[in-house]
Enzyme design. Sequence first.
Site, PDB file in Angstrom:
ATOM      1  N   ARG A  17     -22.668 -39.095  26.226  1.00 32.79           N
ATOM      2  CA  ARG A  17     -21.894 -39.550  25.061  1.00 32.79           C
ATOM      3  C   ARG A  17     -20.391 -39.283  25.184  1.00 32.79           C
ATOM      4  O   ARG A  17     -19.601 -39.800  24.404  1.00 32.79           O
ATOM      5  CB  ARG A  17     -22.452 -38.924  23.773  1.00 32.79           C
ATOM      6  CG  ARG A  17     -23.673 -39.671  23.255  1.00 32.79           C
ATOM      7  CD  ARG A  17     -24.237 -39.009  22.028  1.00 32.79           C
ATOM      8  NE  ARG A  17     -24.934 -37.770  22.364  1.00 32.79           N
ATOM      9  CZ  ARG A  17     -25.344 -36.884  21.457  1.00 32.79           C
ATOM     10  NH1 ARG A  17     -25.095 -37.083  20.179  1.00 32.79           N
ATOM     11  NH2 ARG A  17     -25.989 -35.796  21.830  1.00 32.79           N
ATOM     12  N   GLY A 144     -33.235 -28.162  16.799  1.00 37.22           N
ATOM     13  CA  GLY A 144     -34.562 -27.588  16.652  1.00 37.22           C
ATOM     14  C   GLY A 144     -34.607 -26.832  15.335  1.00 37.22           C
ATOM     15  O   GLY A 144     -33.708 -26.041  15.037  1.00 37.22           O
TER      16      GLY A 144
HETATM   17  C1  UD1 Z   1     -31.401 -27.729  22.297  1.00 30.98           C
HETATM   18  C2  UD1 Z   1     -32.583 -26.929  21.745  1.00 30.98           C
HETATM   19  C3  UD1 Z   1     -32.600 -27.046  20.222  1.00 30.98           C
HETATM   20  C4  UD1 Z   1     -31.288 -26.581  19.644  1.00 30.98           C
HETATM   21  C5  UD1 Z   1     -30.134 -27.355  20.278  1.00 30.98           C
HETATM   22  C6  UD1 Z   1     -28.815 -26.776  19.848  1.00 30.98           C
HETATM   23  C7  UD1 Z   1     -34.373 -27.018  23.406  1.00 30.98           C
HETATM   24  C8  UD1 Z   1     -35.620 -27.668  23.811  1.00 30.98           C
HETATM   25  N1  UD1 Z   1     -33.799 -27.473  22.302  1.00 30.98           N
HETATM   26  O1  UD1 Z   1     -31.654 -29.099  21.992  1.00 30.98           O
HETATM   27  O2  UD1 Z   1     -33.660 -26.250  19.699  1.00 30.98           O
HETATM   28  O3  UD1 Z   1     -31.257 -26.764  18.254  1.00 30.98           O
HETATM   29  O4  UD1 Z   1     -30.198 -27.253  21.723  1.00 30.98           O
HETATM   30  O5  UD1 Z   1     -27.776 -27.560  20.323  1.00 30.98           O
HETATM   31  O6  UD1 Z   1     -33.903 -26.106  24.061  1.00 30.98           O
HETATM   32  N2  UD1 Z   1     -29.727 -28.485  29.938  1.00 30.98           N
HETATM   33  C9  UD1 Z   1     -29.865 -28.202  31.266  1.00 30.98           C
HETATM   34  N3  UD1 Z   1     -30.939 -28.698  31.929  1.00 30.98           N
HETATM   35  C10 UD1 Z   1     -31.879 -29.449  31.312  1.00 30.98           C
HETATM   36  C11 UD1 Z   1     -31.731 -29.713  29.944  1.00 30.98           C
HETATM   37  C12 UD1 Z   1     -30.659 -29.209  29.276  1.00 30.98           C
HETATM   38  O7  UD1 Z   1     -29.041 -27.536  31.863  1.00 30.98           O
HETATM   39  O8  UD1 Z   1     -32.828 -29.852  31.988  1.00 30.98           O
HETATM   40  C13 UD1 Z   1     -28.569 -27.965  29.234  1.00 30.98           C
HETATM   41  C14 UD1 Z   1     -27.702 -29.079  28.695  1.00 30.98           C
HETATM   42  O9  UD1 Z   1     -26.692 -29.413  29.622  1.00 30.98           O
HETATM   43  C15 UD1 Z   1     -27.139 -28.453  27.444  1.00 30.98           C
HETATM   44  C16 UD1 Z   1     -28.235 -27.490  26.985  1.00 30.98           C
HETATM   45  O10 UD1 Z   1     -29.026 -27.253  28.100  1.00 30.98           O
HETATM   46  O11 UD1 Z   1     -25.972 -27.704  27.708  1.00 30.98           O
HETATM   47  C17 UD1 Z   1     -29.046 -28.029  25.819  1.00 30.98           C
HETATM   48  O12 UD1 Z   1     -29.708 -29.204  26.232  1.00 30.98           O
HETATM   49  P1  UD1 Z   1     -29.854 -30.463  25.294  1.00 30.98           P
HETATM   50  O13 UD1 Z   1     -30.595 -31.491  26.017  1.00 30.98           O
HETATM   51  O14 UD1 Z   1     -28.528 -30.823  24.732  1.00 30.98           O
HETATM   52  O15 UD1 Z   1     -30.798 -29.870  24.163  1.00 30.98           O
HETATM   53  P2  UD1 Z   1     -30.837 -30.323  22.658  1.00 30.98           P
HETATM   54  O16 UD1 Z   1     -31.663 -31.520  22.547  1.00 30.98           O
HETATM   55  O17 UD1 Z   1     -29.484 -30.342  22.075  1.00 30.98           O
END
Ligand code: UD1
Length: 485
Positions: A17, A144
């Site tokens: 985004r 979450g």
């Molecule tokens: C996540 C949380 C959610 C919380 C929210 C707050 C989980 C499953 N959900 O959701 O409960 O309310 O953050 O913003 O954890 N990332 C990685 N590798 C991955 C996936 C994600 O490094 O495989 C990193 C992303 O770059 C990011 C962070 O983890 O910095 C959060 O990931 P994102 O996919 O944004 O999770 P949300 O759906 O926002």
Amino acid sequence: MPAELTVIVLAAGGGTRMKSKTVKVLHEVGGRSMVGHVLAAVGELEPQRIVAVVGHQREQVAPHIQSLAPDAVLAVQETQEGTGHAVRIAVEAAGVTTGTVLVATGDTPLLRGASLRAFVAEHEAAQRAVSILSGEVPDPHGYGRIVRDEQGEVVAIVEEKDATPEQRELREISSGILAFDGDFLAGALPRISNDNAKGEYYLTDAVQLAQDDGLTVGAYPIEDVTETEGANDRAQLAELGRILNARIVTQWMRDGVTVMDPATTWIDADVVLEQDVTVLPGTQLLGATVVAEDAVVGPDTTLKDCEIGSGARVVRTHGELAVVGAGADVGPFSYLRPGTRLGAGGKIGAFVETKNAVIGEGSKVPHLSYVGDAQIGRGSNIGAGTIFANYDGIAKHRTTVGDGARTGSNNTFIAPVSIGDGAMTGGGTVVREDVPAGALAVSAGAQRNLEGHAARRAASRAETDGERHADPGVGQPAPGGTQSR
Ligand code: UD1
Ligand code: CA
């Protein structure tokens, strides 16, 4: 005795985004990347170990993290299969099985070290398997939700996509920042499945697993929920930048800096201001800029990586990598380029550009000049409209001016050249050869005055006009003069 602390920073996501060539965590606010702010905050906890999970554009992200946290362990997540997957890779890379593990995300630039410290302390005091840094938000969409039972105990975190309509109404959310008991985490990670709406391994499922194991789980509400806000697009990034700036400016005012207009004053996170500095409206203090006691900066001034001495005044100026001595005067409308060093009590005045220029104590370049690749001694004065011609089309050359020199207006110093101590130059001098100490250099030819010129001209014009019966009232410009129309 606090437990051994490992911090995992998740920074593998791309951030679609942002619509950018630059990966999300490298976007900057307040003069630092977002992940840079997070690393600064977690650094305040002095953890035994920092593990950063990198994936998208790791060829840029990894060296950036290493430059800010040289001891950090980098764990590579080739494909982003969810936060649970990311943390599993981090735990494997670092071989962590004990102590406290704090998981943070790389896109929350407002997070404070003090808040994290309080969260970790509470987690350890309560001896929980999992603690959630939580908050109440007016619009919980995308977060979450924290689900509690009748006793008010946390039972699970349910992700937006998996939530029931009633759960979606819950306004208590998980910030995504979690603290774990290391033993529990190591055992729980392999048990997390991707059987959910997104087909991802959710780290948040660890809450349910702890419940199943009969271990304690809890949520710690953060005082200021904006601290855990992430920036997903550039509008949010600007908003976080505004909040961060307001926080920084307010802190400096509390520390004894006068800021006339906080709304138009921008101060980066790494800037240092001493007591009784005054910052006037429309001023940006960026990068590693340092401003000493009693200096006045602004209005309408941008300084990046500059050092301003005590009591100096810098008015309507653009400066980068420049040093201004104590009590010196700069501006208005000055352009200080890298390598400018103005001595104490010196002056760089209106419409003056300087670059790689060392200008000694009490020396002045007051008006309309370019000073490039130059060394000026103490107490010298450079006349208005002087050009230090440093470039011959092939290479740059240096000019040196000694102490107590007085150079005339509209001079050109053709480098390499030197002007000795106490030397002088006449107006309009083009200095091509060294001027010895104490000498006066003049380069223009002797002036000639052509007596009676105006009368002769008038007579000759009357003659021509008579022939062409043209309007005799309109004058012609003098040779070398100007005419306004
Ligand atoms: C996540 C949380 C959610 C919380 C929210 C707050 C989980 C499953 N959900 O959701 O409960 O309310 O953050 O913003 O954890 N990332 C990685 N590798 C991955 C996936 C994600 O490094 O495989 C990193 C992303 O770059 C990011 C962070 O983890 O910095 C959060 O990931 P994102 O996919 O944004 O999770 P949300 O759906 O926002
Ligand atoms: Ca997110």
